[in-house]
Write a protein that holds these residues in place. Structure first.
Motif, PDB file in Angstrom:
ATOM      1  N   ASN A 150       3.265  -0.488  -7.258  1.00 26.36           N
ATOM      2  CA  ASN A 150       4.436   0.064  -6.569  1.00 26.36           C
ATOM      3  C   ASN A 150       4.030   0.840  -5.322  1.00 26.36           C
ATOM      4  O   ASN A 150       4.697   0.763  -4.283  1.00 26.36           O
ATOM      5  CB  ASN A 150       5.219   0.978  -7.513  1.00 26.36           C
ATOM      6  N   ILE A 151       2.960   1.607  -5.441  1.00 19.71           N
ATOM      7  CA  ILE A 151       2.485   2.406  -4.306  1.00 19.71           C
ATOM      8  C   ILE A 151       2.068   1.506  -3.151  1.00 19.71           C
ATOM      9  O   ILE A 151       2.428   1.734  -1.991  1.00 19.71           O
ATOM     10  CB  ILE A 151       1.317   3.320  -4.737  1.00 19.71           C
ATOM     11  N   ASN A 152       1.295   0.470  -3.460  1.00 17.27           N
ATOM     12  CA  ASN A 152       0.842  -0.440  -2.405  1.00 17.27           C
ATOM     13  C   ASN A 152       2.017  -1.169  -1.752  1.00 17.27           C
ATOM     14  O   ASN A 152       2.037  -1.369  -0.534  1.00 17.27           O
ATOM     15  CB  ASN A 152      -0.156  -1.450  -2.974  1.00 17.27           C
ATOM     16  N   ASP A 153       2.994  -1.540  -2.575  1.00 10.24           N
ATOM     17  CA  ASP A 153       4.183  -2.191  -2.021  1.00 10.24           C
ATOM     18  C   ASP A 153       4.948  -1.215  -1.123  1.00 10.24           C
ATOM     19  O   ASP A 153       5.405  -1.582  -0.030  1.00 10.24           O
ATOM     20  CB  ASP A 153       5.091  -2.681  -3.153  1.00 10.24           C
ATOM     21  N   GLY A 154       5.081   0.024  -1.584  1.00 12.86           N
ATOM     22  CA  GLY A 154       5.774   1.039  -0.797  1.00 12.86           C
ATOM     23  C   GLY A 154       5.072   1.315   0.521  1.00 12.86           C
ATOM     24  O   GLY A 154       5.723   1.492   1.560  1.00 12.86           O
ATOM     25  N   LEU A 155       3.744   1.347   0.488  1.00 17.58           N
ATOM     26  CA  LEU A 155       2.987   1.566   1.721  1.00 17.58           C
ATOM     27  C   LEU A 155       3.223   0.425   2.711  1.00 17.58           C
ATOM     28  O   LEU A 155       3.280   0.641   3.931  1.00 17.58           O
ATOM     29  CB  LEU A 155       1.492   1.696   1.408  1.00 17.58           C
ATOM     30  N   GLY A 156       3.375  -0.788   2.177  1.00 20.40           N
ATOM     31  CA  GLY A 156       3.672  -1.926   3.041  1.00 20.40           C
ATOM     32  C   GLY A 156       5.027  -1.777   3.721  1.00 20.40           C
ATOM     33  O   GLY A 156       5.163  -2.019   4.925  1.00 20.40           O
ATOM     34  N   TRP A 157       6.039  -1.354   2.928  1.00 18.49           N
ATOM     35  CA  TRP A 157       7.372  -1.120   3.487  1.00 18.49           C
ATOM     36  C   TRP A 157       7.331  -0.053   4.580  1.00 18.49           C
ATOM     37  O   TRP A 157       7.830  -0.256   5.694  1.00 18.49           O
ATOM     38  CB  TRP A 157       8.318  -0.652   2.374  1.00 18.49           C
ATOM     39  N   LEU A 158       6.737   1.089   4.254  1.00 16.39           N
ATOM     40  CA  LEU A 158       6.750   2.223   5.181  1.00 16.39           C
ATOM     41  C   LEU A 158       5.882   1.982   6.409  1.00 16.39           C
ATOM     42  O   LEU A 158       6.211   2.442   7.504  1.00 16.39           O
ATOM     43  CB  LEU A 158       6.309   3.489   4.448  1.00 16.39           C
ATOM     44  N   SER A 159       4.791   1.265   6.224  1.00 16.09           N
ATOM     45  CA  SER A 159       3.939   0.942   7.364  1.00 16.09           C
ATOM     46  C   SER A 159       4.690   0.041   8.348  1.00 16.09           C
ATOM     47  O   SER A 159       4.602   0.220   9.577  1.00 16.09           O
ATOM     48  CB  SER A 159       2.664   0.240   6.888  1.00 16.09           C
ATOM     49  N   THR A 160       5.452  -0.907   7.792  1.00 21.49           N
ATOM     50  CA  THR A 160       6.245  -1.799   8.636  1.00 21.49           C
ATOM     51  C   THR A 160       7.328  -1.017   9.379  1.00 21.49           C
ATOM     52  O   THR A 160       7.554  -1.209  10.576  1.00 21.49           O
ATOM     53  CB  THR A 160       6.890  -2.903   7.786  1.00 21.49           C
ATOM     54  N   ALA A 161       8.007  -0.121   8.651  1.00 22.16           N
ATOM     55  CA  ALA A 161       9.059   0.696   9.265  1.00 22.16           C
ATOM     56  C   ALA A 161       8.471   1.622  10.328  1.00 22.16           C
ATOM     57  O   ALA A 161       9.069   1.814  11.403  1.00 22.16           O
ATOM     58  CB  ALA A 161       9.780   1.515   8.199  1.00 22.16           C
ATOM     59  N   ASP A 162       7.312   2.196  10.040  1.00 24.01           N
ATOM     60  CA  ASP A 162       6.658   3.100  10.997  1.00 24.01           C
ATOM     61  C   ASP A 162       6.326   2.373  12.293  1.00 24.01           C
ATOM     62  O   ASP A 162       6.563   2.892  13.399  1.00 24.01           O
ATOM     63  CB  ASP A 162       5.384   3.663  10.363  1.00 24.01           C
TER      64      ASP A 162
END
Length: 318
Positions: free
Chosen positions: A68-80
């Protein structure tokens, strides 16, 4: 005192039982030495097995949290990344609007060139606002809309009939009640909802474009005329940039929280594996020593049994 009679059959049965028990113990120690695992089934140690099952369940949950953490980092990195690009584009739009508002340099050719540049920036901003991660828009929340913003109306398209604006996409990163982190970005808050009360940045830029291309530019000097619209655009775009930066900060804070959770998750994984190993894994040195001792015991059991169970008179009468 009388001594009970021991028959040959009793002697044979007793000897074989001992040999079989010795062989079973040898097989168990051989498995421990080869696999490095002391407990492979609950019957080996019921008490330890219960603790092992609990630790294994915790390891499974922790592994899911890591996913979940790695998936979340992918989402937030894309948004950033999308918000960084959007802020740069919005600054360019703001600078061009200031240039357009300068009546001393804003002739027809200049206005047309600025309008063309702003059109490109508007389209690039829309593309950033509709950025996706693994096929889902990072700015549309839980909505299944194909894009966060409608390219035609330039209004926020995220949300469903039951959840206006769309709920936030979250990922659970721990067992606690508060261990959930929002991994999507609020598109309506970052770019504007596209309503009368909250026009989107694309609509604001479009207003400036329309004003620059207006045939009444220079003649309509009213409070709602083209020149007044461009002047107002300077303030609205500046405010939009400030609002977008605030949302960018939210994304950054959530990203930092996930990074911290990733480090903690790795530490927890190490601790749980240490617990499991202490409960389930065999001591390699001890297993080898016990195996050699049991091999000797088994060989002795075979030899003793062969010596004790000698042929009887009945053997010769067969």
């Amino acid at each position: 005192m009388s001594i009970g009679r021991v028959t040959t059959n009793q002697l044979w049965t007793s000897s074989m039982q001992y040999v079989q028990a010795s062989k079973a113990r040898l097989s168990q120690l051989s498995a421990q030495a080869s696999t490095g695992i002391a407990i492979t089934k609950p019957s080996d140690d019921p008490v330890a097995s219960a603790s092992i099952m609990k630790v294994l369940a915790q390891q499974g949950a922790n592994t899911q949290y890591a996913t979940n953490i790695n998936d979340g980092l992918g989402w937030l990195s894309t948004a950033d990344s999308a918000l960084t690009s959007s802020e740069n584009l919005l600054r360019q739009a703001s600078d061009l609007t200031v240039q357009a508002a300068n009546s001393g340099t804003s002739d027809a050719a200049t206005r047309s060139a600025i309008a063309t540049q702003l059109t490109g920036i508007r389209d690039d901003l829309l593309a950033q606002a509709n950025t996706t991660y693994l096929g889902r828009s990072v700015f549309a929340g839980t909505s299944d809309a194909p894009a966060a913003f409608d390219p035609t109306t330039m209004a926020f398209a995220g949300g469903t009939a039951t959840v206006p604006g769309g709920g936030a996409v979250q990922r659970r990163i721990g067992p606690g009640a508060g261990d959930s982190v929002t991994v999507s970005a609020d598109g309506a808050a970052a770019f504007g909802a596209g309503t009368v009360a909250s026009p989107s940045v694309f609509q604001q830029i479009q207003s400036v474009i329309d004003a620059l291309n207006s045939p009444t530019y220079g003649t309509d000097t009213s409070a709602t005329g083209p020149q007044a619209t461009i002047t107002a655009g300077i303030s609205t775009l500046k405010t939009a940039l400030s609002t977008m930066s605030a949302q960018h900060a939210v994304v950054g804070a959530n990203y930092a929280r996930l990074e911290s959770a990733k480090t903690q998750n790795a530490t927890t994984a190490t601790d749980l594996e240490t617990q499991r190993s202490g409960l389930q894994d065999a001591d390699t040195t001890k297993s080898i020593v016990d195996l050699k001792s049991q091999e000797l015991a088994y060989q002795m059991a075979l030899q003793v049994t062969a010596q004790v169970i000698q042929p009887t008179l009945m053997s010769f009468l067969k």
